[in-house]
Design a protein around this motif. Structure first.
Motif, PDB file in Angstrom:
ATOM      1  N   PHE A  14     -46.172  27.445  56.252  1.00  0.00           N
ATOM      2  CA  PHE A  14     -46.391  28.387  57.349  1.00  0.00           C
ATOM      3  C   PHE A  14     -45.071  28.700  58.055  1.00  0.00           C
ATOM      4  CE2 PHE A  14     -51.113  27.124  58.146  1.00  0.00           C
ATOM      5  CZ  PHE A  14     -51.493  27.871  57.045  1.00  0.00           C
ATOM      6  N   GLN A  15     -44.257  27.667  58.274  1.00  0.00           N
ATOM      7  CA  GLN A  15     -42.937  27.889  58.869  1.00  0.00           C
ATOM      8  C   GLN A  15     -42.103  28.805  57.991  1.00  0.00           C
ATOM      9  OE1 GLN A  15     -42.478  23.540  60.976  1.00  0.00           O
ATOM     10  NE2 GLN A  15     -40.841  24.180  59.703  1.00  0.00           N
ATOM     11  N   ALA A  16     -42.134  28.565  56.686  1.00  0.00           N
ATOM     12  CA  ALA A  16     -41.351  29.382  55.761  1.00  0.00           C
ATOM     13  C   ALA A  16     -41.817  30.836  55.771  1.00  0.00           C
ATOM     14  CB  ALA A  16     -41.438  28.807  54.350  1.00  0.00           C
ATOM     15  N   VAL A  17     -43.119  31.055  55.863  1.00  0.00           N
ATOM     16  CA  VAL A  17     -43.651  32.426  55.916  1.00  0.00           C
ATOM     17  C   VAL A  17     -43.162  33.123  57.187  1.00  0.00           C
ATOM     18  CG1 VAL A  17     -45.779  33.767  56.220  1.00  0.00           C
ATOM     19  CG2 VAL A  17     -45.664  31.997  54.471  1.00  0.00           C
ATOM     20  N   LEU A  18     -43.248  32.418  58.304  1.00  0.00           N
ATOM     21  CA  LEU A  18     -42.800  33.026  59.558  1.00  0.00           C
ATOM     22  C   LEU A  18     -41.307  33.337  59.541  1.00  0.00           C
ATOM     23  CD1 LEU A  18     -44.893  30.942  62.105  1.00  0.00           C
ATOM     24  CD2 LEU A  18     -45.049  33.402  61.718  1.00  0.00           C
ATOM     25  N   LYS A  23     -39.391  35.865  61.930  1.00  0.00           N
ATOM     26  CA  LYS A  23     -39.887  35.320  63.194  1.00  0.00           C
ATOM     27  C   LYS A  23     -39.471  33.860  63.380  1.00  0.00           C
ATOM     28  CE  LYS A  23     -42.064  38.996  64.470  1.00  0.00           C
ATOM     29  NZ  LYS A  23     -41.592  39.735  65.636  1.00  0.00           N
ATOM     30  N   ALA A  24     -38.193  33.587  63.177  1.00  0.00           N
ATOM     31  CA  ALA A  24     -37.690  32.216  63.357  1.00  0.00           C
ATOM     32  C   ALA A  24     -37.851  31.767  64.803  1.00  0.00           C
ATOM     33  CB  ALA A  24     -36.227  32.133  62.932  1.00  0.00           C
ATOM     34  N   ASN A  25     -37.752  32.715  65.738  1.00  0.00           N
ATOM     35  CA  ASN A  25     -37.945  32.354  67.144  1.00  0.00           C
ATOM     36  C   ASN A  25     -39.374  31.873  67.409  1.00  0.00           C
ATOM     37  OD1 ASN A  25     -39.009  34.900  66.683  1.00  0.00           O
ATOM     38  ND2 ASN A  25     -38.421  35.703  68.699  1.00  0.00           N
ATOM     39  N   THR A  26     -40.345  32.461  66.721  1.00  0.00           N
ATOM     40  CA  THR A  26     -41.735  32.023  66.858  1.00  0.00           C
ATOM     41  C   THR A  26     -41.906  30.607  66.321  1.00  0.00           C
ATOM     42  OG1 THR A  26     -42.469  34.313  66.586  1.00  0.00           O
ATOM     43  CG2 THR A  26     -44.121  32.609  66.294  1.00  0.00           C
ATOM     44  N   HIS A  71     -48.702  27.870  64.091  1.00  0.00           N
ATOM     45  CA  HIS A  71     -48.097  28.624  62.985  1.00  0.00           C
ATOM     46  C   HIS A  71     -49.139  29.503  62.304  1.00  0.00           C
ATOM     47  CE1 HIS A  71     -44.366  26.703  63.571  1.00  0.00           C
ATOM     48  NE2 HIS A  71     -44.552  25.628  62.803  1.00  0.00           N
ATOM     49  N   PHE A  72     -50.325  28.940  62.054  1.00  0.00           N
ATOM     50  CA  PHE A  72     -51.374  29.702  61.389  1.00  0.00           C
ATOM     51  C   PHE A  72     -51.760  30.932  62.207  1.00  0.00           C
ATOM     52  CE2 PHE A  72     -55.920  30.652  60.953  1.00  0.00           C
ATOM     53  CZ  PHE A  72     -55.945  31.037  59.620  1.00  0.00           C
ATOM     54  N   PHE A  73     -51.978  30.748  63.513  1.00  0.00           N
ATOM     55  CA  PHE A  73     -52.405  31.873  64.342  1.00  0.00           C
ATOM     56  C   PHE A  73     -51.283  32.892  64.527  1.00  0.00           C
ATOM     57  CE2 PHE A  73     -55.680  28.767  65.713  1.00  0.00           C
ATOM     58  CZ  PHE A  73     -56.767  29.469  65.217  1.00  0.00           C
ATOM     59  N   SER A  74     -50.037  32.450  64.478  1.00  0.00           N
ATOM     60  CA  SER A  74     -48.915  33.395  64.522  1.00  0.00           C
ATOM     61  C   SER A  74     -48.895  34.265  63.268  1.00  0.00           C
ATOM     62  CB  SER A  74     -47.588  32.655  64.663  1.00  0.00           C
ATOM     63  OG  SER A  74     -47.531  31.940  65.864  1.00  0.00           O
ATOM     64  N   ILE A  75     -49.112  33.643  62.118  1.00  0.00           N
ATOM     65  CA  ILE A  75     -49.160  34.402  60.864  1.00  0.00           C
ATOM     66  C   ILE A  75     -50.356  35.353  60.872  1.00  0.00           C
ATOM     67  CG2 ILE A  75     -49.548  34.217  58.369  1.00  0.00           C
ATOM     68  CD1 ILE A  75     -47.962  31.580  58.486  1.00  0.00           C
ATOM     69  N   LYS A  76     -51.485  34.859  61.339  1.00  0.00           N
ATOM     70  CA  LYS A  76     -52.691  35.690  61.403  1.00  0.00           C
ATOM     71  C   LYS A  76     -52.454  36.914  62.277  1.00  0.00           C
ATOM     72  CE  LYS A  76     -57.547  35.554  62.571  1.00  0.00           C
ATOM     73  NZ  LYS A  76     -58.650  34.817  63.119  1.00  0.00           N
ATOM     74  N   LYS A  77     -51.754  36.727  63.377  1.00  0.00           N
ATOM     75  CA  LYS A  77     -51.458  37.836  64.291  1.00  0.00           C
ATOM     76  C   LYS A  77     -50.499  38.838  63.654  1.00  0.00           C
ATOM     77  CE  LYS A  77     -49.411  38.637  68.817  1.00  0.00           C
ATOM     78  NZ  LYS A  77     -48.747  37.980  69.947  1.00  0.00           N
ATOM     79  N   LEU A  78     -49.540  38.335  62.875  1.00  0.00           N
ATOM     80  CA  LEU A  78     -48.534  39.213  62.274  1.00  0.00           C
ATOM     81  C   LEU A  78     -49.056  40.008  61.081  1.00  0.00           C
ATOM     82  CD1 LEU A  78     -45.389  36.928  62.396  1.00  0.00           C
ATOM     83  CD2 LEU A  78     -45.674  39.122  63.540  1.00  0.00           C
TER      84      LEU A  78
END
Length: 148
Positions: A14-18, A23-26, A71-78
């Motif tokens: 998930f970190q790698a996807v972000l 979105k490294a800041n996220t 991380h999951f919800f950040s990816i879901k939002k993006l």
């Protein structure tokens, strides 16, 4: 603590996807929030004499779960990731039925023979077959699509 460790297999990708999405800041904010909550939780739970080191383990699990969820919800939002809740419940229910089926089979066969390898192989086979049958029954696995 063992089952929670499996979240590491999700958190790092998930970190790698972000990071890949720029979105490294996220990632940094999510990790910072999870670490702060984990640290505060460690202070309160580890200082409880009844919990002791178990409080530290609970706190670490809480931080890991929170970080992975963020991380999951950040990816879901993006990217608008969608998880079919009904199918997920069907898979979880199939897994629970499989587990209990294997346990019942193990306990029943245990009285019939003393060879542990035979007991294990039979109960695992029946568990796997019941899991596959329930996935077919719940229409998670479609045989028509498998033939294509």
């Amino acid at each position: 603590m063992g089952p929670f460790f499996l979240l590491h297999y999700f958190r790092t990708p998930f970190q790698a996807v972000l990071i890949g999405l720029g979105k490294a800041n996220t990632v940094m904010i999510n990790n910072l929030v999870a670490s702060i909550i984990s640290l505060i939780s460690i202070v309160f739970l580890a200082s409880n004499p009844e919990l002791g080191i178990y409080g530290v383990a609970l706190s670490l699990n809480k931080g890991l779960t929170l970080g992975t969820s963020l991380h999951f919800f950040s990816i879901k939002k993006l990217i608008g990731f969608y998880l079919n809740l009904i199918d997920t419940i069907k898979v979880i229910l199939s897994g629970i039925i499989m587990g209990y089926g294997g346990l019942i089979t193990f306990k029943y066969i245990e009285n019939e023979t003393t060879n542990l390898i035979v007991i294990l192989v039979i109960s695992l086979t029946i568990s796997l077959l019941s899991y596959l049958l329930y996935l077919l029954f719940f229409k998670i696995i479609d045989l028509k699509k498998l033939h294509k």
